[in-house]
Structure formats: structure tokens, C-alpha cells
Design a protein around this motif. Sequence first.
Motif, PDB file in Angstrom:
ATOM      1  N   SER A 137       0.652  -0.945   0.246  1.00 39.00           N
ATOM      2  CA  SER A 137      -0.132   0.285   0.387  1.00 39.00           C
ATOM      3  C   SER A 137       0.960   1.115   0.072  1.00 39.00           C
ATOM      4  N   MET A 138       1.891   0.624   0.124  1.00 39.39           N
ATOM      5  CA  MET A 138       2.945   2.659   0.314  1.00 39.39           C
ATOM      6  C   MET A 138       3.919   2.970  -1.005  1.00 39.39           C
ATOM      7  N   ASP A 139       3.720   3.999  -1.609  1.00 32.47           N
ATOM      8  CA  ASP A 139       3.939   4.330  -2.891  1.00 32.47           C
ATOM      9  C   ASP A 139       4.805   5.305  -3.136  1.00 32.47           C
ATOM     10  N   LEU A 140       5.804   5.924  -4.053  1.00 31.50           N
ATOM     11  CA  LEU A 140       6.439   7.188  -4.037  1.00 31.50           C
ATOM     12  C   LEU A 140       6.371   7.853  -3.696  1.00 31.50           C
ATOM     13  N   ASN A 141       5.194   8.238  -2.467  1.00 35.26           N
ATOM     14  CA  ASN A 141       5.299   9.106  -1.865  1.00 35.26           C
ATOM     15  C   ASN A 141       4.916   9.439  -0.340  1.00 35.26           C
ATOM     16  N   THR A 142       5.174   8.259  -0.150  1.00 35.35           N
ATOM     17  CA  THR A 142       5.433   7.148   1.111  1.00 35.35           C
ATOM     18  C   THR A 142       6.734   7.377   1.532  1.00 35.35           C
ATOM     19  N   GLU A 143       7.363   8.402   3.384  1.00 32.46           N
ATOM     20  CA  GLU A 143       8.055   9.181   3.244  1.00 32.46           C
ATOM     21  C   GLU A 143       8.680   7.808   4.466  1.00 32.46           C
ATOM     22  N   MET A 144       7.657   7.421   5.754  1.00 34.97           N
ATOM     23  CA  MET A 144       8.209   5.995   5.974  1.00 34.97           C
ATOM     24  C   MET A 144       6.956   5.306   6.682  1.00 34.97           C
ATOM     25  N   GLY A 145       7.378   4.017   6.397  1.00 37.09           N
ATOM     26  CA  GLY A 145       6.151   3.304   6.861  1.00 37.09           C
ATOM     27  C   GLY A 145       6.401   2.169   8.490  1.00 37.09           C
ATOM     28  N   ILE A 146       4.335   2.606   9.068  1.00 35.43           N
ATOM     29  CA  ILE A 146       5.222   1.955  10.051  1.00 35.43           C
ATOM     30  C   ILE A 146       3.799   0.681   9.694  1.00 35.43           C
ATOM     31  N   VAL A 147       4.725  -1.087  10.395  1.00 36.34           N
ATOM     32  CA  VAL A 147       4.381  -1.869  10.011  1.00 36.34           C
ATOM     33  C   VAL A 147       4.066  -2.382  11.389  1.00 36.34           C
ATOM     34  N   GLU A 148       2.963  -2.662  11.892  1.00 40.65           N
ATOM     35  CA  GLU A 148       1.910  -4.072  13.052  1.00 40.65           C
ATOM     36  C   GLU A 148       2.610  -4.973  12.548  1.00 40.65           C
ATOM     37  N   MET A 149       3.450  -5.679  13.409  1.00 44.06           N
ATOM     38  CA  MET A 149       3.002  -7.257  13.305  1.00 44.06           C
ATOM     39  C   MET A 149       2.355  -8.131  14.148  1.00 44.06           C
ATOM     40  N   GLY A 150       1.669  -9.224  14.098  1.00 47.02           N
ATOM     41  CA  GLY A 150       1.157  -9.833  15.308  1.00 47.02           C
ATOM     42  C   GLY A 150       1.472 -11.454  15.356  1.00 47.02           C
ATOM     43  N   ALA A 151       1.886 -11.298  16.450  1.00 50.57           N
ATOM     44  CA  ALA A 151       1.982 -13.408  16.243  1.00 50.57           C
ATOM     45  C   ALA A 151       1.333 -14.029  16.929  1.00 50.57           C
ATOM     46  N   ASN A 152       0.845 -15.654  17.177  1.00 49.10           N
ATOM     47  CA  ASN A 152       0.768 -15.923  17.975  1.00 49.10           C
ATOM     48  C   ASN A 152       1.227 -17.922  18.294  1.00 49.10           C
ATOM     49  N   HIS A 153       2.026 -18.008  17.581  1.00 45.32           N
ATOM     50  CA  HIS A 153       3.519 -19.003  17.643  1.00 45.32           C
ATOM     51  C   HIS A 153       4.651 -18.477  17.528  1.00 45.32           C
ATOM     52  N   LEU A 154       6.263 -18.906  17.845  1.00 48.55           N
ATOM     53  CA  LEU A 154       7.638 -19.022  17.724  1.00 48.55           C
ATOM     54  C   LEU A 154       7.679 -18.737  16.533  1.00 48.55           C
ATOM     55  N   LYS A 155       8.397 -18.206  15.544  1.00 45.30           N
ATOM     56  CA  LYS A 155       9.221 -18.124  14.268  1.00 45.30           C
ATOM     57  C   LYS A 155       7.773 -16.982  13.152  1.00 45.30           C
ATOM     58  N   GLU A 156       7.354 -16.092  14.025  1.00 44.17           N
ATOM     59  CA  GLU A 156       6.485 -16.054  13.004  1.00 44.17           C
ATOM     60  C   GLU A 156       7.253 -14.551  13.157  1.00 44.17           C
ATOM     61  N   ILE A 157       7.098 -14.174  14.082  1.00 40.20           N
ATOM     62  CA  ILE A 157       7.005 -12.232  13.799  1.00 40.20           C
ATOM     63  C   ILE A 157       8.555 -12.404  13.154  1.00 40.20           C
ATOM     64  N   GLU A 158       9.661 -13.576  13.409  1.00 45.48           N
ATOM     65  CA  GLU A 158      10.769 -13.839  12.299  1.00 45.48           C
ATOM     66  C   GLU A 158      10.824 -13.400  11.088  1.00 45.48           C
ATOM     67  N   PHE A 159       9.654 -14.726  10.788  1.00 45.42           N
ATOM     68  CA  PHE A 159       9.465 -14.499   9.361  1.00 45.42           C
ATOM     69  C   PHE A 159       8.738 -13.822   8.560  1.00 45.42           C
ATOM     70  N   LEU A 160       7.771 -12.694   9.178  1.00 44.77           N
ATOM     71  CA  LEU A 160       7.460 -10.821   9.295  1.00 44.77           C
ATOM     72  C   LEU A 160       8.683  -9.910   8.752  1.00 44.77           C
ATOM     73  N   CYS A 161       9.941 -10.064   9.794  1.00 45.71           N
ATOM     74  CA  CYS A 161      11.289  -9.414   9.959  1.00 45.71           C
ATOM     75  C   CYS A 161      11.249  -9.585   7.965  1.00 45.71           C
ATOM     76  N   GLN A 162      11.742 -11.091   7.912  1.00 46.18           N
ATOM     77  CA  GLN A 162      12.540 -11.380   7.149  1.00 46.18           C
ATOM     78  C   GLN A 162      11.256 -10.725   5.527  1.00 46.18           C
ATOM     79  N   ILE A 163       9.785 -10.030   5.421  1.00 41.76           N
ATOM     80  CA  ILE A 163       9.266  -9.952   4.691  1.00 41.76           C
ATOM     81  C   ILE A 163       9.418  -8.153   4.273  1.00 41.76           C
TER      82      ILE A 163
END
Length: 425
Positions: A137-163
Motif C-alpha cells: 500500500s506504500m507508494d513513491l509518496n510514502t516517506e516512512m512506513g509503520i508496520v504492525e506485526m502480530g504473532a501467536n506462535h514462535l518464528k512468526e515475527i522472524e518471518f514477518l521481519c524477513q518480509i
Amino acid sequence: MKIEHLHSLFLECNSVCTDTRKIKKDDMFFALKGDNFNGNTYAEQALNKGAKYVIIDEKQYKTSTQAIVVNNVLETLQELATFHRRHLNIPIIALTGSNGKTTTKELINAVLSQQYNTTATVGNLNNHIGVPLTLLSMDLNTEMGIVEMGANHLKEIEFLCQIAKPDFGYITNFGKAHLEGFGSVEGVITGKSEMYDYLIAHHKTIFVNGNDAIQLKKTNDAKRFVFGNDALADITIDFIEAQPFVACKYNNANINSKLIGDYNFGNIAAAIAIGSYFKVADDAIKNAVENYIPTNNRSQIIKKGTSNIILDAYNANPTSMQAALLNFEKQTGRKIAILGDMFELGNDTEKEHQNITDLAVSINMNPVILVGENFYQSESDSNKIFRFKTFENFKSEFDFAQLKNATLLIKGSRGMALERVLDLI
């Protein structure tokens, strides 16, 4: 198709969509699959509704040159999001935690948008699908992104950070949430700290609440920016009061929020600190915090008839439920709590519902209304406890006249949908 080529087609589109009911002209439709649906079957419908391209992974649904066949639609969505994130090359701030993620995200966005063109997670689109959609949803006008990450099991936050590959990160807290998936509070700490692991490994900056001993310990050797009234703090933010709204002091100025509960101080302080780090002017930070009004059943203050309502029915876990009750104890006048079951607690379900029942009994409020199968099984001989196995039982059996001329706390897990109480008052 190579991801570079797919990205060039994506740039021709207005936005990404995964639901044909929400298709807009020139969208790129991703035909995701679920337990009860196959998005491939909607590909032609998406084109008929105006999609520019549809991304599918079953060849039999390719009815047009606008249909692009990939090996796996979900993995392609995630890969495209990461490619796009690199293409934009903007600062990405990630945040996670057991409680307060969405409120903190919205506060950070309110502060940073005073000076920057920001794009932030909408609602709670914070999982393996929501994070890619946020990035796309971010485009060339976006100067800064804020991304919320949720998790209910191990390795999920790790995976989201890789994305998302964040440059900055913040963890609101570690609490008793999703114990069924994490196994224990220690599992929660390990799982959420996967964000720390990623940021430390990539020499990125971590925002740290200096009043949280676990955060300080976990980031001791990290590149970090500490806030609070701890001696290690890079900036000092002092809590003043919550009667009922939280106020704090920063750079000799009082900031008066529209958020209730001591527990929201950390959320507000994080937004102030991050704004300060990114050189947002003090008066702009104050303006953003003071004008932020919570929505979506999160710590909302509602007046209905003769009742004052604290509606905090978006979600609940033992940590947030305890904090809400202890804050509610400080309210004056006649107090009534309406509490709904807490989900995803696994083997701790019975114990944690009993703990909250005992806490509710110990607080000066009457009655205490417990709704849901888990609370129904808790034990107490207090005559101020009313138990209902289902919401329908509560609706049909309780005398709602008892809720008049009182302050009400309404809190429960999302699946309980306790905001329905508003229609009964």
C-alpha cells in the motif's frame, strides 16, 4: 514470471486486492486460498469487475492474458512485498508486543504524520498476509512506513521481519497472550524478541521502554534509543496521572491525552520518543497525542443514557484484563464490569479465568458480569458475580436496568464481540 517483471506490472495498478467484493478498477488481484475458499475460482470475476491483472496458481483458471500463473499466490504476494519495500527504500518501523500494538501504532503514525508522509498498517492487518498488503500500500509518496506485526506462535515475527526488513523496531510489552501457541510467558518473550534478534543481526535501531526491565536486558548490547524515566534513558518522559485520562510530562510540557488507563502511558511515551528521534517538533508531538481519539472498541469512552462506558472489547488476555481492572478500580462512583472469555490460553485457560474472577471479586464494583463458557466454569461464592454461559443467555436473562447510573467496563476477546452490549443498554 520473475519478480522484477511482476513488480513492473504491479506499478501499473492502483492497488492490491484479495477480495473480489472490494475490487476497484485497475487493481491487481491475488487469488489467495483459505480453508473454505479458493481464490482462483474468483479470478475471472475479478477481471470482470475491473482488475488489471489477476495472480493465480491453478492453470485451469487462466482465461485471459491478464491472468498470471505463479507457483504459489501467497508466497508471490510476500515476495512482491519485499521487492517493493526494497524498491521504495524508505525507513520502516516495525512494532509488536502482547498488548497495545494497534494503539501504539496509531499514536506513532499520528506523531510522525505531523512531519512526514506516512503509511501505516490499517486496522490489525498484522499477519503473513496483512504485512505484505501494508507494504504494497506504500507508494513513491510514502516517506516512512509503520508496520504492525502480530504473532501467536514462535518464528512468526522472524518471518514477518524477513518480509518487511525493518530499519527500526519496538516491542510494547511481554504478556500472557496467545499462550496456547507460545506455550508459556517465556515462549511469548522468545517469540516477540525475534524482532530484537533481526534488528540486532542487521545493526538496526531498537526503541526501548526504559521502565521495562525485560526490554532493557534483551537489548543491552543493541543499537538502541531508550525512553522513560530510567537513568539509562536518552529522553525522559514522566507519567503524571490517569484520572481518567493519561497525562505525561515531556520537555517541561504537559501532554494530556484522551486515553484512559495507566497502561497507555507506555504507548504514548513510545510515540513521543519515536517522534523525538525523527526530529518532530515538540509542539507537533503534543498536538498529535492530545488529538488522538481511540476507536474500534479500544479504550473508548462512551456516554449512553445514564451510563458512562469504558469500551475495551476489541481483545483481551490475562495481562490486559488485569491492567484494565486495576485501572477501573480507580474510577469513582458505582462501577460494573462486564467481562468476556479470553481465548488462546491453552492449558492455562482455567487458571487464568479463575485469577481474573478472583481479582474482579476483590475490587469495589457490583455486579461483576462474566460471559462465556470459560468464565462460567470459574468459582466464587460472591453474591456480586453473575455468570452467563453465552452472550445469548446474558441478553435474555439479565436485568439491564441494573446498568443504569453507573460506570461500566466492557472487556473481552474479539470472538466474544461484547460491543453488542451497547445495543442492550
